[in-house]
Motif scaffolding. Sequence first.
Motif, short mmCIF file in Angstrom:
data_model
loop_
_atom_site.label_atom_id
_atom_site.label_comp_id
_atom_site.label_asym_id
_atom_site.label_seq_id
_atom_site.Cartn_x
_atom_site.Cartn_y
_atom_site.Cartn_z
N UNK A 14 0.85 -1.20 0.00
CA UNK A 14 0.00 0.00 0.00
C UNK A 14 0.88 1.25 0.00
N UNK A 15 0.79 2.03 -1.08
CA UNK A 15 1.57 3.26 -1.18
C UNK A 15 0.72 4.51 -0.99
N UNK A 16 -0.49 4.34 -0.46
CA UNK A 16 -1.34 5.51 -0.22
C UNK A 16 -0.95 6.26 1.04
N UNK A 17 -0.17 5.62 1.92
CA UNK A 17 0.22 6.23 3.18
C UNK A 17 -0.73 5.95 4.31
N UNK A 18 -1.85 5.33 4.03
CA UNK A 18 -2.86 5.09 5.06
C UNK A 18 -2.42 4.12 6.13
N UNK A 19 -1.53 3.19 5.78
CA UNK A 19 -1.11 2.18 6.76
C UNK A 19 0.10 2.62 7.56
N UNK B 133 -9.94 -0.28 1.56
CA UNK B 133 -10.77 -1.20 0.80
C UNK B 133 -10.77 -0.86 -0.69
N UNK B 134 -10.54 0.41 -1.00
CA UNK B 134 -10.48 0.87 -2.38
C UNK B 134 -9.13 1.52 -2.61
N UNK B 135 -8.42 1.06 -3.64
CA UNK B 135 -7.10 1.58 -3.92
C UNK B 135 -7.12 2.94 -4.58
N UNK B 136 -5.94 3.51 -4.84
CA UNK B 136 -5.87 4.86 -5.41
C UNK B 136 -6.44 4.97 -6.81
N UNK C 109 -9.11 3.05 -7.76
CA UNK C 109 -10.42 2.43 -7.71
C UNK C 109 -10.41 0.93 -7.55
N UNK C 110 -9.23 0.37 -7.24
CA UNK C 110 -9.15 -1.08 -7.09
C UNK C 110 -9.96 -1.54 -5.87
N UNK C 111 -10.70 -2.62 -6.03
CA UNK C 111 -11.44 -3.18 -4.89
C UNK C 111 -10.52 -4.10 -4.09
N UNK C 112 -10.80 -4.19 -2.77
CA UNK C 112 -10.00 -5.05 -1.88
C UNK C 112 -8.50 -4.85 -2.12
N UNK C 113 -8.09 -3.60 -2.07
CA UNK C 113 -6.74 -3.20 -2.46
C UNK C 113 -5.67 -3.92 -1.65
N UNK C 114 -5.90 -4.14 -0.36
CA UNK C 114 -4.91 -4.86 0.46
C UNK C 114 -5.51 -6.16 1.00
N UNK C 115 -6.45 -6.74 0.27
CA UNK C 115 -7.05 -8.00 0.69
C UNK C 115 -8.49 -7.83 1.08
#
Length: 662
Positions: free
Chosen positions: A314-319, A377-380, A382-388
């Motif tokens: 995850x490269x969104x920074x949220x984690x 749950x949604x990636x940058x 629009x991906x679904x289940x971005x981290x599982x």
Amino acid sequence: MKARGIHWKQPFALIIMTAILLALFPFPRFTWSAEAASASIVVDGDPSDWEGIPALSTNTGTAQILKASHDDKNLYLLVQGSGLSTTMGSFWLNTDGNASTGYQAFGWGTTGVEWLLENQTLYRYSGNGSSWSWNFSSSLTSSQYVRSSSVIEAAIPLSTLGLGEGSSVSIGYLDNNSDMLRLPAQNQPLPVYTLQAHHPGGNMIEFYPTELNDPLNNPFKGWAPSAKSTNYPQPHRLVYAGVTWKEFEPTKGNYDFSAIEASNHFDYWKSRGVKVILRFILDSPSGVAHRDIPDWLYNDMASLGQSPGKAYRDDTGGMGAGNNTGFSPNYSSDYLIARHKLAIEAIADHYDSPDSPIAFVQIGSLGHWAEFHTWPYVGPNGESNYTGAFPPNSISNQYIQHYIDAFADQEDHTQLLIRRSVELAKNNNKGLILGMYNDVFGDQPSFDSDWGWYTGTQNGYWDDIGQQQPAHANFWDTRVSGGEFYGGAYGMNAALTSGSGFNETLRQTELSKPSWLGPNSPASLAVGNPLQGNIDTLKKRMGYHFVVNKAAYPQVNSGSTLEVSVTVENKGVQHFPFNWPLEIQLRSGGQIVARQTTSADLTTWRTGQHTVTGSLPTNTLPSGTYELAIAILDPSTNQPAIDFANTNRLSDGAYKVGSWTK
């Protein structure tokens, strides 16, 4: 000081000598009286004549101590605090002993109030229980009501209230109409004060032990740092052990308890009297690609034609930096579910003993860090289940059920907690009520928002995948509450810093009643650091904090037993988690010569006063002077194991609460 207690003549020289000895060698106060609960009180704003009278309730904030006393004419009320309102304050009294009749005052448990003393004006309730309907009764004079920013004293005629010897009254106080500034604290029942009748058996000895204003280092409360280090300056009696499936079962069916106990220093913690909070983890994000489920499990799932799960970054920074890479298992795999059941059963079986090193098990397993979520749950793009993918209730309930089935009969030594409220937390095939823990303790939005931990616990909520989850309101009445500070070192320091941060932490403590916080906790901070005062204040208030207020027993032995009454106040926000026995003892020369286990159930000892009684056999004891003691015993050792916040601790951990001569 105004006179209270016994009155008899003594030689003047003896009086002077006694005064000198008391000044040099102070000790807990004795009182001999024929009416043990009454006192000589003058309403003048000086609380010194209340010394030795136990508190009915304590709280943080402006209103801190509530006491009651009486004589043959008046019921006396005292509130002490700091910054008390001098324009608005109210006492709420239930005088008929029936909580279902009278006004149901908001913010406490069921109250049934008949009388309201608002400032100096006394009102009698005339409504239907919910309506605001009061009739004026009287106005108290300046000799009946005194108020300052630190002391409020009131004297209400017993004849007005319809009270007499043997009557009981439930009492609450509300400062400045505030939801928070109250005695007792929010959601607590009103404490009961009984107007004791005369003792027909002769004079009673009352012993008032001296209280210690210290944060005790007691079991099952306080800080719970990581078990993987053994170098913590702050005292603690819990540690947190997060165990991944991969390290626990490196090869199929080989449960490597020796490895996880070594890496988490189980032997060391046992030698220090420290218990473990265990969390089983299937996905622990870090800064490098890895899997936390065993390789054999991954390969078996693949060979069965089942997707093992999803590797993510995850490269969104949220984690958070350095915690964004890992592997999210396919929680819906029937093979993974079956093997998970066996692993949880193995843990439960291995540690099923009265002296188990595991005090609490956090129902984890699911989601990143076993926190019951995947993120985001949604990636940058629009991906679904971005981290599982996180599983729906039909799947997640199976994992929860594994814990319930495995640990259902171990509540006397190991208890289960869950992070989010779900139906199985209170309705399941074993009749278990689960405790809960808040992994973002101290953060206001995560506590109060519609999706927040506290709001969801009390009202229910919609979870991250669109499922409506039920409330698990007031679970802390019967089970333990725990958690850890939010936001790593930054969040913890913010939550402990005086001002809005620490005020928010105290507010959440009063509302959610945690017993412990960790692994993100101040245990690693140096003793005496700038936050030490707030650390101590919080540790003292969290969980249970028992103070012996008074012991009462006859001055003269009138039979073959010594009848003893001991009043203990819990000044913490939470009950003791296990039903350990409380024992009253007679001692001579350091040896126990008579003892009795009381009927006290410490799991019901919430904030406030609790009185226990005992009958100690004395018919075979020789004449002499004996020490009266109280102790809470660890059932696995039958030895005293809980410190009271009092002086006179004996060498084995029991506490002296008086002396008696046969």
